[in-house]
Motif scaffolding. Structure first.
Motif, PDB file in Angstrom:
ATOM      1  N   ARG A  99       3.561   3.695   3.813  1.00 24.80           N
ATOM      2  CA  ARG A  99       2.190   3.299   3.457  1.00 24.80           C
ATOM      3  C   ARG A  99       2.046   3.157   1.944  1.00 24.80           C
ATOM      4  O   ARG A  99       1.316   2.289   1.457  1.00 24.80           O
ATOM      5  N   PHE A 104       0.062   0.151  -0.156  1.00 25.99           N
ATOM      6  CA  PHE A 104      -1.037   0.411  -1.081  1.00 25.99           C
ATOM      7  C   PHE A 104      -0.631   0.069  -2.514  1.00 25.99           C
ATOM      8  O   PHE A 104      -1.435  -0.470  -3.281  1.00 25.99           O
ATOM      9  N   PHE A 162      -0.810  -3.663  -2.921  1.00 27.48           N
ATOM     10  CA  PHE A 162      -2.201  -4.085  -3.049  1.00 27.48           C
ATOM     11  C   PHE A 162      -2.724  -3.812  -4.459  1.00 27.48           C
ATOM     12  O   PHE A 162      -3.356  -4.677  -5.080  1.00 27.48           O
ATOM     13  N   GLY A 203       0.650   3.836  -5.602  1.00 31.75           N
ATOM     14  CA  GLY A 203       0.557   3.738  -4.152  1.00 31.75           C
ATOM     15  C   GLY A 203       0.634   5.077  -3.461  1.00 31.75           C
ATOM     16  O   GLY A 203      -0.105   5.334  -2.500  1.00 31.75           O
ATOM     17  N   TYR A 231      -2.680   6.769  -4.018  1.00 38.00           N
ATOM     18  CA  TYR A 231      -3.755   6.148  -3.245  1.00 38.00           C
ATOM     19  C   TYR A 231      -3.682   6.582  -1.780  1.00 38.00           C
ATOM     20  O   TYR A 231      -4.715   6.753  -1.126  1.00 38.00           O
ATOM     21  N   ASP A 232      -2.474   6.782  -1.277  1.00 35.22           N
ATOM     22  CA  ASP A 232      -2.347   7.201   0.114  1.00 35.22           C
ATOM     23  C   ASP A 232      -2.815   8.639   0.318  1.00 35.22           C
ATOM     24  O   ASP A 232      -3.247   8.996   1.412  1.00 35.22           O
ATOM     25  N   PRO A 288      -7.748   7.886  -1.855  1.00 27.54           N
ATOM     26  CA  PRO A 288      -7.906   6.480  -2.236  1.00 27.54           C
ATOM     27  C   PRO A 288      -8.866   6.232  -3.384  1.00 27.54           C
ATOM     28  O   PRO A 288      -9.920   5.616  -3.230  1.00 27.54           O
ATOM     29  N   LEU A 325     -10.072  -1.398  -0.643  1.00 27.30           N
ATOM     30  CA  LEU A 325      -9.174  -2.265   0.107  1.00 27.30           C
ATOM     31  C   LEU A 325      -9.965  -3.380   0.791  1.00 27.30           C
ATOM     32  O   LEU A 325     -11.142  -3.205   1.128  1.00 27.30           O
ATOM     33  N   TYR A 368      -7.795  -3.860   6.040  1.00 25.95           N
ATOM     34  CA  TYR A 368      -6.443  -3.616   5.517  1.00 25.95           C
ATOM     35  C   TYR A 368      -5.961  -2.221   5.889  1.00 25.95           C
ATOM     36  O   TYR A 368      -4.865  -2.052   6.429  1.00 25.95           O
ATOM     37  N   ALA A 369      -6.777  -1.212   5.601  1.00 32.86           N
ATOM     38  CA  ALA A 369      -6.373   0.158   5.922  1.00 32.86           C
ATOM     39  C   ALA A 369      -6.183   0.333   7.425  1.00 32.86           C
ATOM     40  O   ALA A 369      -5.266   1.045   7.861  1.00 32.86           O
TER      41      ALA A 369
END
Length: 226
Positions: A42, A46, A49, A139, A142-143, A146, A151, A155-156
Motif C-alpha cells: 500500500r 500512496f 499518488f 507513502g 500516509y498508510d 493519512p 485521495l 482510490y483508498a
C-alpha cells in the motif's frame, strides 16, 4: 499484463512488473506477516499518488521500480529472517540489499533501496532525499496516518480491497516491540523502537546528563556528586 503474485490484478493502479519486482513480491510475501506485507505494498500506491500531487511522473522524474522495491522491502527487518542485531530499519536495509544483490541488481540501484529502507523512519531527512527515497517515506507514513492531500474518490477503497488493512498499524507496533523486548539493544533510547518499548513497559529513560556521566565518562559535568 503479468499479475502480481498472490494479489488480485489492479488494472487502474499500475505497478512495475519486472522480473526483479515480481521476485521481490514473492520473497517478501513468503517471509512477512500478511498485515505488514499489505502495508508495504500500500505504501507504494500512496507514495506514487503523493508524487503525482507534486507533479512527479513515474519513470520520468523518478525510477518507479526502485520506489516499488523500496516500499515492498521496507519492513523486512521485522521478519524472522531479517531480525538481526540492529534496529529493524537497518536490519531491513541490509536484508533488502542482500536480496537485490542476489537478484543481480546493480550496486548503484541497490544503494538507493538501502537508503530508502534505512531512512524511512527519519521523517524530514528522508523527505529531502532523492524522489525514490522521499516518496517511499511519504507513502509509508500516509498508510499509517493519512496526513496530506486527500485521495481521489474511491482510490483508498480500491487499494484496501486489494490489500486489506488487517490492523496494520497495530501489527507493526507489536512486531517492533516483540523484537525489542527479546533483544533490548534493538531499541536504543530516543528511537522509535525505544519509545514504543518505553510506552509498553513504563521504563524510565535516562536524562542527557545521566547518559553522559555513565561509565566510562569523559567527566564533562565534573566528578560525580557524593
Amino acid at each position: 499484463m503479468t499479475p502480481l503474485p498472490d494479489l488480485p490484478d489492479l488494472p487502474d493502479l499500475p505497478f512495475p512488473r519486472t522480473e526483479v519486482a515480481l521476485n521481490t513480491v514473492r520473497y517478501v510475501r513468503g517471509i512477512s506477516a500478511p498485515a505488514i506485507f499489505n502495508h508495504a505494498v500500500r505504501a507504494y500506491f500512496f507514495g506514487r499518488f503523493l508524487g503525482g500531487q507534486k507533479g512527479l511522473r513515474p519513470d520520468e522524474d523518478y525510477d518507479d521500480e526502485l520506489l516499488f522495491l523500496g516500499c515492498v522491502l521496507h519492513d523486512v527487518g521485522l521478519t524472522e529472517e531479517g531480525d538481526g542485531d540492529q534496529t529493524f530499519d537497518l536490519d531491513g536495509a541490509d536484508l533488502a540489499a542482500r536480496h537485490l544483490t542476489a537478484q543481480g541488481v546493480p550496486a548503484d540501484r541497490v544503494e538507493v533501496v538501502w537508503d530508502a529502507v534505512a531512512l524511512h523512519l527519519t521523517g524530514a531527512i528522508a523527505l529531502r532525499k532523492r524522489p525514490e527515497v522521499a516518496l517511499m517515506a511519504a507513502g509509508t507514513g500516509y498508510d499509517i496516518r493519512p496526513h496530506g492531500p486527500a485521495l481521489p474518490a474511491g482510490y483508498a477503497d480500491r487499494v484496501h480491497a486489494a490489500l486489506p488493512r488487517l490492523g496494520g498499524a497495530a501489527a507493526l507496533h507489536d512486531a517492533i516491540v516483540r523484537q525489542a523486548l527479546a533483544k533490548p539493544h534493538k531499541a536504543p533510547v530516543f528511537t522509535l523502537p525505544g519509545e514504543l518499548v518505553r510506552q509498553r513497559t513504563g521504563q524510565v529513560w535516562p536524562t542527557w546528563r545521566e547518559l553522559v556521566d555513565a561509565e566510562p565518562s569523559w567527566g564533562d559535568y565534573g566528578p560525580p556528586a557524593g
